[in-house]
Design an enzyme around this catalytic site. Sequence first.
Site, mmCIF file in Angstrom:
data_model
loop_
_atom_site.group_PDB
_atom_site.id
_atom_site.type_symbol
_atom_site.label_atom_id
_atom_site.label_comp_id
_atom_site.label_asym_id
_atom_site.label_seq_id
_atom_site.Cartn_x
_atom_site.Cartn_y
_atom_site.Cartn_z
ATOM 1 N N HIS A 18 10.709 0.409 5.282
ATOM 2 C CA HIS A 18 9.647 -0.533 5.641
ATOM 3 C C HIS A 18 8.316 -0.225 4.954
ATOM 4 O O HIS A 18 7.513 0.563 5.439
ATOM 5 C CB HIS A 18 9.470 -0.519 7.174
ATOM 6 N N ARG A 22 2.602 -4.655 -1.961
ATOM 7 C CA ARG A 22 1.543 -5.598 -2.367
ATOM 8 C C ARG A 22 1.636 -6.138 -3.784
ATOM 9 O O ARG A 22 0.675 -6.772 -4.253
ATOM 10 C CB ARG A 22 0.153 -4.935 -2.215
ATOM 11 N N ASN A 52 6.261 -10.093 2.113
ATOM 12 C CA ASN A 52 4.973 -10.786 2.228
ATOM 13 C C ASN A 52 4.015 -10.448 1.088
ATOM 14 O O ASN A 52 2.836 -10.206 1.291
ATOM 15 C CB ASN A 52 4.323 -10.561 3.606
ATOM 16 N N ASP A 235 6.058 1.282 7.723
ATOM 17 C CA ASP A 235 5.245 0.065 7.699
ATOM 18 C C ASP A 235 3.968 0.329 6.893
ATOM 19 O O ASP A 235 2.881 -0.100 7.263
ATOM 20 C CB ASP A 235 4.908 -0.443 9.108
ATOM 21 N N HIS A 239 -4.516 -1.628 3.004
ATOM 22 C CA HIS A 239 -5.642 -2.552 2.818
ATOM 23 C C HIS A 239 -6.824 -1.671 2.435
ATOM 24 O O HIS A 239 -6.931 -0.542 2.922
ATOM 25 C CB HIS A 239 -5.991 -3.276 4.119
ATOM 26 N N GLY A 251 -2.915 -3.479 9.661
ATOM 27 C CA GLY A 251 -2.064 -2.621 8.842
ATOM 28 C C GLY A 251 -2.783 -1.374 8.371
ATOM 29 O O GLY A 251 -4.012 -1.359 8.261
HETATM 30 O O1 DOR Z 1 -0.129 -4.575 10.624
HETATM 31 C C1 DOR Z 1 0.683 -5.084 9.879
HETATM 32 N N1 DOR Z 1 0.430 -5.208 8.573
HETATM 33 N N2 DOR Z 1 1.840 -5.500 10.377
HETATM 34 C C2 DOR Z 1 2.714 -6.196 9.639
HETATM 35 O O2 DOR Z 1 3.725 -6.609 10.156
HETATM 36 C C3 DOR Z 1 2.400 -6.543 8.238
HETATM 37 C C4 DOR Z 1 1.446 -5.589 7.681
HETATM 38 C C5 DOR Z 1 0.825 -6.012 6.374
HETATM 39 O O3 DOR Z 1 1.532 -6.540 5.519
HETATM 40 O O4 DOR Z 1 -0.371 -5.782 6.194
HETATM 41 ZN ZN ZN Z 2 5.573 -4.426 8.011
HETATM 42 ZN ZN ZN Z 3 5.804 -6.017 11.047
#
Ligand code: DOR
Ligand code: ZN
Ligand code: ZN
Length: 365
Positions: A18, A22, A52, A235, A239, A251
């Site tokens: 996970h 980017r 994403n 995860d 950022h 995130g």
């Molecule tokens: O906090 C998060 N950031 N949760 C997610 O599911 C996506 C992630 C992101 O892509 O920044």
């Molecule tokens: Zn995620």
């Molecule tokens: Zn998520």
Amino acid sequence: EVIDANKNFVLPGIVDLHTHMRDPGLSQKEDFTTGSMACAKGGVTTFVDMPNTVPAVITEKILDEKKEILKGKSYVDYGFNFGGSKNDNSSEICKVVDKVVATKIFLNVSTGDMLVTDENAIVNIFKNSKIVAVHAEGEMVKKAIEFAKKYNKPLYLCHLSTEEEVNFVREAKKEGLEVYAEVTPHHLFLNDSDVNRNEKSKMLLRTKPELKTKKDNEALWEGLRDGTIDTIGTDHAPHLIEEKLKKLTFGMPSVENSLEMMLKGVKENKITLQRLIEVMCTSPAKIMKIKNKGKLEVGYDGDLVIVDINDSTKIDKESLVTKANWTPYEGVVRGGKVLTTILRGKKIYSDNKFYGINGREISYE
Ligand code: DOR
Ligand code: ZN
Ligand code: ZN
Ligand code: ZN
């Protein structure tokens, strides 16, 4: 090359199912090369990237283009998740089942515009996927388990964050369902008291799912020990600090420090080293059938990490390689230090230096 591990520990390379690297589209936050350096530095030898990115990976064409763009940019091995889209892209899912690890569906609001609420779309995505990974929180965890049961699909629940969710999964496993669960280091180690520490932390430590309570931390550790939770996934969601402080942005980066933090868990008797290896390496590979040249990736192809478990230095911002350039664990005494990372028998990271961009895509069949 002969590597002298001396008194240090040699572990299998970490498989992180996970991450959000980017690239393409958001490479001010991270790109495939910097993200993979963060992996190498953290002892992660294989990572799976989430859909994403920009554009969102919801068609075969976008997936193929993304793969082409990222070729030759990674220090470690990698795979991709496909995205389930709100207007039902199951015909695209059918085309890519053998080109991706899993289909990822966002069942709750998160970063990016990938929320799927239409029940028909969800049903079709489940029916046409090999394995479904979900961002689901609270009641949606229950709902996802129901879909998995009804359509007889393996389900991977990303980032559990509450005691209630752990209980839902415990029940599902008792029922014999093929349901797997992941937890992030931040949901194990951090909680609302960390978020509320000061104005800065109130912005920086916001993530989806949100950090919960100390009690939830403990329930997650218990779930990890008793086999309810199967994997650690970071995860890793980088950022920039300016972005985080200016406006609520969910995130946090973490792939660089996940093993070092989990080793802290070992030192604090939260988990055994044996269980750590299962949840960070063996189980992720088995659950998602992560393969390299057709062989199951469980560290046997020479993906190794050498750690000094007697290191008690603090995690500092200065040595970070992630473009995010901050860490939720600044100042924390690490449970061990990654000295060297070896990918398929070759040293790719050692003593803050990186060698050779030789990462390649895993195989899916
Ligand atoms: O906090 C998060 N950031 N949760 C997610 O599911 C996506 C992630 C992101 O892509 O920044
Ligand atoms: Zn995620
Ligand atoms: Zn998520
Ligand atoms: Zn490998």
